[in-house]
Enzyme design. Structure first.
Site, PDB file in Angstrom:
ATOM      1  N   ALA A 131       0.643  -1.403   0.080  1.00 34.41           N
ATOM      2  CA  ALA A 131      -0.071   0.220  -0.222  1.00 34.41           C
ATOM      3  C   ALA A 131       0.630   1.644   0.091  1.00 34.41           C
ATOM      4  O   ALA A 131       0.871   2.497  -0.689  1.00 34.41           O
ATOM      5  CB  ALA A 131      -0.966   0.162   1.383  1.00 34.41           C
ATOM      6  N   TYR A 132       1.955   0.613   0.963  1.00 34.90           N
ATOM      7  CA  TYR A 132       2.323   2.235   1.079  1.00 34.90           C
ATOM      8  C   TYR A 132       3.643   2.552  -0.653  1.00 34.90           C
ATOM      9  O   TYR A 132       3.405   3.153  -1.317  1.00 34.90           O
ATOM     10  CB  TYR A 132       3.927   2.173   1.819  1.00 34.90           C
ATOM     11  CG  TYR A 132       5.215   3.270   1.689  1.00 34.90           C
ATOM     12  CD1 TYR A 132       4.889   4.148   2.648  1.00 34.90           C
ATOM     13  CD2 TYR A 132       6.462   2.593   1.978  1.00 34.90           C
ATOM     14  CE1 TYR A 132       5.641   5.013   2.573  1.00 34.90           C
ATOM     15  CE2 TYR A 132       7.377   3.120   1.784  1.00 34.90           C
ATOM     16  CZ  TYR A 132       7.377   4.964   1.859  1.00 34.90           C
ATOM     17  OH  TYR A 132       8.798   5.740   2.302  1.00 34.90           O
ATOM     18  N   TYR A 133       4.180   1.231  -1.387  1.00 36.68           N
ATOM     19  CA  TYR A 133       4.418   1.462  -2.360  1.00 36.68           C
ATOM     20  C   TYR A 133       3.824   1.938  -3.263  1.00 36.68           C
ATOM     21  O   TYR A 133       4.132   3.007  -4.653  1.00 36.68           O
ATOM     22  CB  TYR A 133       5.211   0.231  -2.819  1.00 36.68           C
ATOM     23  CG  TYR A 133       6.776   0.617  -2.440  1.00 36.68           C
ATOM     24  CD1 TYR A 133       7.775   0.839  -3.434  1.00 36.68           C
ATOM     25  CD2 TYR A 133       7.099  -0.076  -0.931  1.00 36.68           C
ATOM     26  CE1 TYR A 133       9.008   0.729  -2.913  1.00 36.68           C
ATOM     27  CE2 TYR A 133       8.597  -0.770  -0.633  1.00 36.68           C
ATOM     28  CZ  TYR A 133       9.611   0.512  -1.333  1.00 36.68           C
ATOM     29  OH  TYR A 133      10.310   0.502  -0.394  1.00 36.68           O
TER      30      TYR A 133
END
Length: 215
Positions: A127-129
């Site tokens: 999700a961060y990437y």
């Protein structure tokens, strides 16, 4: 330059507000809480209270009087994917929209190493990437003068002043947050680094040499 530092209470942000004045940049720290605001005022650091949950119109007003924006905000490792998308993606895009309306000259984004290549994404941090990938793409499309800095694994080691900079770095590695801040201080307002994106790790070359090698 007179940058607004978004995410000034984060670990890279705290490094930035200490280093920017030493580099001749008169920064303003954007923080969310009254306590953070008061602590900065006590240290003589210009600060404003605002949040990435605020409207684009409000963020535009906050940016008035600044000529650059450094986006180093993040939802943090303890939040869920929903907050990651709201802060690291939508918050970043709102900052870009506000920057366009405020006539910001230079937008510096702190991203993540390999964010531009899906095959390099860490599955545990997907999700961060995803957030970083699409925020970076939106910045490139925004029409703003941008520099995207993609550091590797972050550490709290003392600054070494030695870095590795390249459009793609396929090796694993880390970099001190203090060195990330120093790189940002160096590229801020330097037109040679407009429309540039690069990965960043600890290395062997001094910061100026490493950056000039990518020009």
């Amino acid at each position: 330059m007179r940058p607004l530092v978004i995410g000034a209470n984060g670990q890279i942000g705290r490094q930035l507000i200490s280093q920017l004045p030493l580099s001749g940049h008169h920064c303003t720290a954007m923080v969310r809480s009254n306590d953070q605001f008061q602590q900065l005022e006590e240290r003589g650091i210009a600060a404003v209270r605002a949040s990435l949950s605020d409207s684009v119109e409000h963020l535009t007003k906050i940016m008035q009087g600044h000529d650059s924006v450094i986006f180093t905000a993040g939802s943090g490792a303890k939040t869920g994917a929903d907050q990651t998308l709201l802060i690291d993606l939508d918050g970043a895009v709102k900052a870009m929209e506000a920057s366009t309306q405020a006539g910001i000259e230079h937008f510096v984004m702190v991203s993540a190493i390999g964010a531009h290549r899906r095959e390099r994404w860490n599955e545990a941090l997907k999700a961060y990437y995803v957030a970083k990938h699409y925020a970076d793409k939106e910045l490139i499309r925004s029409g703003l003068n941008y520099t995207i800095v993609r550091p590797g694994r972050l550490s709290n080691e003392p600054a070494s002043g030695k870095v590795l900079v390249a459009s793609d770095i396929c090796q694993e590695g880390s970099i001190a947050r203090a060195d990330v801040a120093a790189v940002i201080c160096t590229v801020l307002g330097d037109k040679r680094f407009y429309a540039h994106s690069f990965d960043l790790l600890a290395g062997r070359d001094n910061i100026q040499q490493a950056l000039e090698a990518i020009l």
